[in-house]
Design a protein around this motif. Structure first.
Motif, short mmCIF file in Angstrom:
data_model
loop_
_atom_site.label_atom_id
_atom_site.label_comp_id
_atom_site.label_asym_id
_atom_site.label_seq_id
_atom_site.Cartn_x
_atom_site.Cartn_y
_atom_site.Cartn_z
N ALA A 55 0.88 -1.17 0.00
CA ALA A 55 0.00 0.00 0.00
C ALA A 55 0.92 1.22 0.00
O ALA A 55 2.06 1.16 0.46
CB ALA A 55 -0.90 0.00 1.22
N TYR A 56 0.41 2.33 -0.53
CA TYR A 56 1.20 3.56 -0.61
C TYR A 56 0.51 4.66 0.18
O TYR A 56 -0.71 4.76 0.19
CB TYR A 56 1.37 3.99 -2.06
CG TYR A 56 2.16 2.99 -2.86
CD1 TYR A 56 3.56 3.02 -2.87
CD2 TYR A 56 1.52 1.99 -3.59
CE1 TYR A 56 4.29 2.09 -3.59
CE2 TYR A 56 2.25 1.05 -4.30
CZ TYR A 56 3.63 1.10 -4.30
OH TYR A 56 4.34 0.18 -4.99
N SER A 57 1.34 5.49 0.82
CA SER A 57 0.79 6.61 1.57
C SER A 57 0.38 7.72 0.61
O SER A 57 0.71 7.70 -0.57
CB SER A 57 1.84 7.16 2.54
OG SER A 57 2.84 7.88 1.85
N THR A 58 -0.30 8.71 1.17
CA THR A 58 -0.60 9.90 0.39
C THR A 58 0.71 10.64 0.14
O THR A 58 1.62 10.61 0.96
CB THR A 58 -1.56 10.83 1.17
OG1 THR A 58 -0.98 11.11 2.45
CG2 THR A 58 -2.92 10.20 1.35
N PRO A 59 0.84 11.32 -1.00
CA PRO A 59 2.06 12.10 -1.23
C PRO A 59 2.01 13.39 -0.41
O PRO A 59 0.96 13.78 0.07
CB PRO A 59 2.00 12.39 -2.73
CG PRO A 59 0.55 12.35 -3.06
CD PRO A 59 -0.08 11.35 -2.12
N ILE A 60 3.15 14.02 -0.27
CA ILE A 60 3.18 15.30 0.42
C ILE A 60 3.20 16.42 -0.62
O ILE A 60 3.58 16.21 -1.77
CB ILE A 60 4.41 15.42 1.35
CG1 ILE A 60 5.72 15.25 0.56
CG2 ILE A 60 4.32 14.43 2.49
CD1 ILE A 60 6.97 15.58 1.35
N LEU A 61 2.79 17.59 -0.19
CA LEU A 61 2.88 18.77 -1.06
C LEU A 61 4.35 19.14 -1.20
O LEU A 61 5.16 18.84 -0.31
CB LEU A 61 2.10 19.93 -0.46
CG LEU A 61 0.59 19.73 -0.39
CD1 LEU A 61 -0.05 20.88 0.38
CD2 LEU A 61 -0.01 19.60 -1.77
N PRO A 62 4.74 19.79 -2.27
CA PRO A 62 6.14 20.20 -2.43
C PRO A 62 6.61 21.07 -1.27
O PRO A 62 5.87 21.94 -0.80
CB PRO A 62 6.14 20.98 -3.74
CG PRO A 62 4.92 20.55 -4.46
CD PRO A 62 3.92 20.18 -3.41
N LEU A 63 7.83 20.82 -0.82
CA LEU A 63 8.41 21.59 0.28
C LEU A 63 9.45 22.55 -0.28
O LEU A 63 10.35 22.15 -1.02
CB LEU A 63 9.09 20.65 1.28
CG LEU A 63 8.21 19.62 1.97
CD1 LEU A 63 9.07 18.66 2.78
CD2 LEU A 63 7.21 20.31 2.86
N ASP A 64 9.33 23.82 0.08
CA ASP A 64 10.31 24.83 -0.32
C ASP A 64 11.34 24.92 0.80
O ASP A 64 11.23 25.73 1.72
CB ASP A 64 9.61 26.17 -0.57
CG ASP A 64 10.45 27.10 -1.40
OD1 ASP A 64 11.56 26.70 -1.83
OD2 ASP A 64 10.00 28.23 -1.65
#
Length: 192
Positions: free
Chosen positions: A129-138
């Motif tokens: 199973a795969y987790s939700t992705p994260i938003l891009p981090l600056d």
């Protein structure tokens, strides 16, 4: 604000989870979050937390989490591990894991989903199973310092008049509904 694609994906996930939850198998859902914390020394740390839920109707065994999306030339692990394993995850249960990284390189970082592997007693092969992705981090970006109480000022400027009106109405209702002490004292004198 959430994009229409993200809302549609979440809706599809809930539909799939309700459909698959009726079968006699574990259904693993993993949620990954990452937050940036600027230190006074100018360094920046990334706090990562992953929650793993079993929305199915049976236990998942030999559960392992691996989050290898953090390159060693960009991040150093400060605390915790990017992988973890557990013996089991019961139906309706939750497992949580967190770790902290320190950024070494400035730039925009796109993290991949974490991978959760588990075993079902009726199948020999491990399931994934795969987790939700994260938003891009600056990471290590130049940001103006946050001014404390700015959000409170904005809320007060936007909703201040509404709060005042509601407060006055609540105070009025309280005063009308509560008996006054002077009238109850007069009533007790007349009864004697």
């Amino acid at each position: 604000m959430a994009s229409p694609v993200m809302i549609a994906a979440i809706f599809a996930l809930f539909l799939a989870s309700s459909t698959l939850a009726s079968t006699d198998a574990p259904f693993i859902v993993a949620h990954k979050k990452a937050t940036l914390n600027r230190l006074k020394s100018g360094a920046e740390r990334v706090s990562v937390s992953i929650d793993i839920y079993n929305r199915g109707s049976s236990t998942a065994f030999d559960v392992s989490l691996s989050d290898d999306s953090w390159p060693q030339d960009t991040f150093d692990v400060v605390s915790g591990n990017t992988s973890q394993s557990w013996e089991r995850l019961d139906a309706g249960g939750i497992l949580s894991h967190s770790f902290e990284l320190e950024a070494k390189v400035e730039g925009l970082f796109y993290g991949a989903p974490a991978v959760v592997k588990f075993r079902i007693p009726t199948k020999a092969a491990f399931q994934e199973a795969y987790s939700t992705p994260i938003l891009p981090l600056d990471v290590l970006a130049d940001r103006p310092p946050e001014k404390k109480f700015e959000w409170a000022k904005r809320l007060l400027a936007r909703y201040g008049s509404l709060v005042s009106v509601v407060s006055i109405v609540v105070l009025f209702v309280y005063l009308v509904m509560s008996p006054s002490k002077s009238s109850s004292a007069k009533g007790s004198k007349k009864r004697r």
